[in-house]
Design a protein around this motif. Structure first.
Motif, PDB file in Angstrom:
ATOM      1  N   GLY A  49       0.834  -1.356   0.119  1.00  0.00           N
ATOM      2  CA  GLY A  49      -0.145  -0.092   0.071  1.00  0.00           C
ATOM      3  C   GLY A  49       0.886   1.301  -0.027  1.00  0.00           C
ATOM      4  N   VAL A  50       1.721   1.245   0.736  1.00  0.00           N
ATOM      5  CA  VAL A  50       2.914   2.250   0.584  1.00  0.00           C
ATOM      6  C   VAL A  50       3.541   2.664  -0.512  1.00  0.00           C
ATOM      7  N   MET A  51       4.023   1.411  -1.303  1.00  0.00           N
ATOM      8  CA  MET A  51       4.589   1.510  -2.397  1.00  0.00           C
ATOM      9  C   MET A  51       3.346   2.104  -3.693  1.00  0.00           C
ATOM     10  N   ALA A  52       2.433   1.449  -3.568  1.00  0.00           N
ATOM     11  CA  ALA A  52       1.274   2.289  -4.557  1.00  0.00           C
ATOM     12  C   ALA A  52       1.328   3.531  -4.276  1.00  0.00           C
ATOM     13  N   ARG A  53       1.174   4.242  -3.018  1.00  0.00           N
ATOM     14  CA  ARG A  53       0.942   5.419  -2.892  1.00  0.00           C
ATOM     15  C   ARG A  53       2.151   6.279  -3.211  1.00  0.00           C
ATOM     16  N   LEU A  54       3.254   5.899  -2.809  1.00  0.00           N
ATOM     17  CA  LEU A  54       4.460   6.804  -3.065  1.00  0.00           C
ATOM     18  C   LEU A  54       4.754   6.671  -4.716  1.00  0.00           C
ATOM     19  N   GLY A  55       4.526   5.632  -5.174  1.00  0.00           N
ATOM     20  CA  GLY A  55       4.680   5.398  -6.592  1.00  0.00           C
ATOM     21  C   GLY A  55       3.590   6.407  -7.487  1.00  0.00           C
ATOM     22  N   SER A  56       2.475   6.578  -6.945  1.00  0.00           N
ATOM     23  CA  SER A  56       1.488   7.435  -7.645  1.00  0.00           C
ATOM     24  C   SER A  56       1.938   8.963  -7.366  1.00  0.00           C
ATOM     25  N   ALA A  57       2.246   9.020  -6.198  1.00  0.00           N
ATOM     26  CA  ALA A  57       2.720  10.438  -5.926  1.00  0.00           C
ATOM     27  C   ALA A  57       3.855  10.985  -6.661  1.00  0.00           C
ATOM     28  N   LEU A  58       4.749   9.996  -7.088  1.00  0.00           N
ATOM     29  CA  LEU A  58       6.006  10.269  -8.038  1.00  0.00           C
ATOM     30  C   LEU A  58       5.505  10.575  -9.284  1.00  0.00           C
ATOM     31  N   GLY A  59       4.372   9.900  -9.693  1.00  0.00           N
ATOM     32  CA  GLY A  59       3.619  10.006 -10.984  1.00  0.00           C
ATOM     33  C   GLY A  59       4.333   9.661 -12.365  1.00  0.00           C
ATOM     34  N   TRP A  60       3.546   9.809 -13.395  1.00  0.00           N
ATOM     35  CA  TRP A  60       4.032   9.543 -14.728  1.00  0.00           C
ATOM     36  C   TRP A  60       5.324  10.246 -14.993  1.00  0.00           C
ATOM     37  N   PRO A  61       5.353  11.536 -14.811  1.00  0.00           N
ATOM     38  CA  PRO A  61       6.588  12.309 -15.181  1.00  0.00           C
ATOM     39  C   PRO A  61       7.796  11.686 -14.405  1.00  0.00           C
ATOM     40  N   HIS A  62       7.693  11.137 -13.530  1.00  0.00           N
ATOM     41  CA  HIS A  62       9.004  10.588 -12.797  1.00  0.00           C
ATOM     42  C   HIS A  62       9.520   9.378 -13.510  1.00  0.00           C
ATOM     43  N   TYR A  63       8.529   8.556 -14.045  1.00  0.00           N
ATOM     44  CA  TYR A  63       8.789   7.553 -14.884  1.00  0.00           C
ATOM     45  C   TYR A  63       9.224   7.828 -16.153  1.00  0.00           C
ATOM     46  N   ALA A  64       8.608   8.581 -16.768  1.00  0.00           N
ATOM     47  CA  ALA A  64       8.818   9.093 -18.422  1.00  0.00           C
ATOM     48  C   ALA A  64      10.206   9.625 -18.360  1.00  0.00           C
ATOM     49  N   ALA A  65      10.612  10.307 -17.157  1.00  0.00           N
ATOM     50  CA  ALA A  65      12.185  10.884 -17.251  1.00  0.00           C
ATOM     51  C   ALA A  65      13.118   9.963 -17.051  1.00  0.00           C
ATOM     52  N   GLY A  66      13.028   8.731 -16.772  1.00  0.00           N
ATOM     53  CA  GLY A  66      13.599   7.257 -17.046  1.00  0.00           C
ATOM     54  C   GLY A  66      14.162   6.925 -15.873  1.00  0.00           C
ATOM     55  N   TRP A  67      13.407   7.347 -14.733  1.00  0.00           N
ATOM     56  CA  TRP A  67      13.522   6.570 -13.339  1.00  0.00           C
ATOM     57  C   TRP A  67      12.971   5.065 -13.751  1.00  0.00           C
ATOM     58  N   HIS A  68      13.455   4.317 -12.752  1.00  0.00           N
ATOM     59  CA  HIS A  68      12.658   2.910 -12.608  1.00  0.00           C
ATOM     60  C   HIS A  68      11.920   3.152 -11.370  1.00  0.00           C
ATOM     61  N   ALA A  69      10.639   3.476 -11.348  1.00  0.00           N
ATOM     62  CA  ALA A  69       9.842   3.709 -10.086  1.00  0.00           C
ATOM     63  C   ALA A  69       9.856   2.438  -9.181  1.00  0.00           C
ATOM     64  N   THR A  70       9.911   1.385  -9.834  1.00  0.00           N
ATOM     65  CA  THR A  70       9.850   0.125  -8.992  1.00  0.00           C
ATOM     66  C   THR A  70      11.107   0.266  -7.544  1.00  0.00           C
ATOM     67  N   CYS A  71      12.186   0.802  -8.107  1.00  0.00           N
ATOM     68  CA  CYS A  71      13.058   0.934  -7.157  1.00  0.00           C
ATOM     69  C   CYS A  71      13.063   2.009  -6.458  1.00  0.00           C
ATOM     70  N   THR A  72      12.774   3.394  -6.992  1.00  0.00           N
ATOM     71  CA  THR A  72      12.689   4.467  -6.334  1.00  0.00           C
ATOM     72  C   THR A  72      11.468   4.558  -5.258  1.00  0.00           C
ATOM     73  N   ALA A  73      10.290   4.049  -5.558  1.00  0.00           N
ATOM     74  CA  ALA A  73       9.468   3.803  -4.686  1.00  0.00           C
ATOM     75  C   ALA A  73       9.630   2.571  -3.851  1.00  0.00           C
ATOM     76  N   GLY A  74      10.096   1.736  -4.468  1.00  0.00           N
ATOM     77  CA  GLY A  74      10.274   0.196  -3.687  1.00  0.00           C
ATOM     78  C   GLY A  74      11.179   0.252  -2.338  1.00  0.00           C
TER      79      GLY A  74
END
Length: 400
Positions: free
Chosen positions: A100-125
């Motif tokens: 639940g925390v990972m889903a919410r953190l990842g959603s707060a990071l948002g698509w621009p974070h992923y589109a910038a080249g980050w691997h959100a699985t690791c950043t939020a993970g």
């Protein structure tokens, strides 16, 4: 407004799972264990033998790219959280707290974070794994907040790793970082929870995480094919018309929103791993193979002449302005020796709005190994931990 780490930690500490939450947790446990077991013969097994449990199990659970995905945050939740929970002796509630925390953190990071080249699985993970492991260790809400802050230095990972061992390894490092942070917090290490807010701002996140809803808002997508989630939809679409293709394929025209191909970095793949991140190869395997299974993503399969010829006949047209791997729909035309074929698809099988059937889940387990359905028939968190310990023993002679 409470700092992000403190609000998420309190949410996790107060979590009272519903029956639906617990059903999702068990499905995630079984799915993650199955795809890890499928990697028993993978070369990465030898490379990670010296790593700690969470890192080893997470890397092996991700290397085949068959693990689940949280679509809204573009994160592979279970492959990070399940190993962190297993490594610390946790259960379904610890999984749901971390997921639940990972889903919410990842959603707060948002698509621009992923589109910038980050691997959100690791950043939020990494911070989320700290919550999962901390919950398993019995940490209080303030201790969970400190654990999240202690995981911030490891909350990183980039998409350049896609198509290499680096992708699954950085997922393993995120899971282990969370375990390490939770154990340090349990031992009394201090940290400033506001570090999580500073980190969020630095990596492009915005807004306070939404705390309402089920444990994992939006649910989880289950993969039907062992490759990047961005390939699930075009493969599924082409499989709807595959039997109608006659003779030579002269061109395949794919029209899709630009965001949906963000992680597909390899237009001319030469290895099985690169093929898992290639839209042209998604077209090739969908048309050439009776079913795109593990055998379709080997080096030999990707480099076969028939696949390489098809790669060059794929024409891609991208439409701008939308976000997310499942935004809009994929629209594909096949020019062949028969009448021109056209297929459109919005939701692939296994998507949260098109959940897998019991038969599809059974087929997935069987695809992971003839013995996997039996090994996981009575799976619970203790049995799976013992199974992974026995299947992937740590080699202390290798420096991890």
């Amino acid at each position: 407004m409470a700092p992000t780490a403190e609000s998420l930690a309190q949410w996790a500490a107060d979590l009272d799972p519903t029956p639906d939450d617990l059903a999702l947790a068990r499905r995630s446990l079984v799915d993650t264990a199955a795809v890890a077991l499928a990697a028993r013969g993978h070369p990465l097994n030898r490379l990670v033998a010296g790593l700690p449990d969470a890192a080893r199990w997470a890397a092996l659970g991700h290397v085949l790219d068959f693990d689940d995905l949280h679509v809204e945050s573009t994160t592979h939740i279970s492959v990070v959280i399940v190993p962190a929970v297993l490594a610390t002796g946790g259960d379904a509630r610890a999984y749901l707290a971390g997921a639940g925390v990972m889903a919410r953190l990842g959603s707060a990071l948002g698509w621009p974070h992923y589109a910038a080249g980050w691997h959100a699985t690791c950043t939020a993970g990494a911070p989320a794994a700290a919550v999962a492991a901390g919950t398993a260790l019995g940490l209080s809400a303030p201790e969970l907040a400190r654990a999240m802050a202690l995981a911030v230095p490891a909350a990183s990972g980039v998409q350049n790793a896609f198509g290499t061992h680096g992708k699954s390894l950085q997922v393993g490092f995120a899971a282990q970082a969370g375990v390490r942070a939770a154990r340090l917090a349990a031992a009394g290490a201090t940290a400033d929870p506001s570090a999580v807010d500073t980190w969020l701002e630095l990596v492009g996140g915005s807004g306070a995480p939404e705390l309402s809803g089920p444990a994992v808002p939006g649910g989880l997508a289950i993969k039907v094919y062992p490759c990047c989630y961005a390939m699930q939809r075009p493969i599924a679409a082409l499989r709807e018309v595959r039997d109608e293709v006659r003779g030579q394929v002269r061109a395949v025209r794919v029209r899709t929103p630009e965001a949906t191909v963000t992680p597909l970095l390899h237009d001319r793949p030469r290895t099985g791993l690169e093929g898992k991140f290639s839209l042209p190869y998604a077209v090739a395997t969908a048309l050439l193979d009776p079913y795109p299974d593990f055998a379709a993503f080997t080096d030999d399969a990707v480099t076969r002449d028939s696949a390489q010829r098809l790669l060059r006949r794929v024409e891609l047209s991208l439409t701008p302005g939308e976000d997310g791997l499942l935004t809009g729909e994929v629209d594909i035309e096949v020019e062949h020796d028969g009448p021109r074929l056209r297929v459109r698809l919005a939701q692939p099988p296994g998507a949260p709005t098109r959940p897998p059937t019991g038969a599809e889940l059974d087929d997935k387990l069987a695809a992971c190994g003839d013995d996997v359905p039996g090994l996981l028939a009575d799976a619970d968190w203790t049995r799976v931990r013992e199974l992974l310990e026995a299947t992937f023993p740590r080699d202390g002679n290798i420096d991890g």
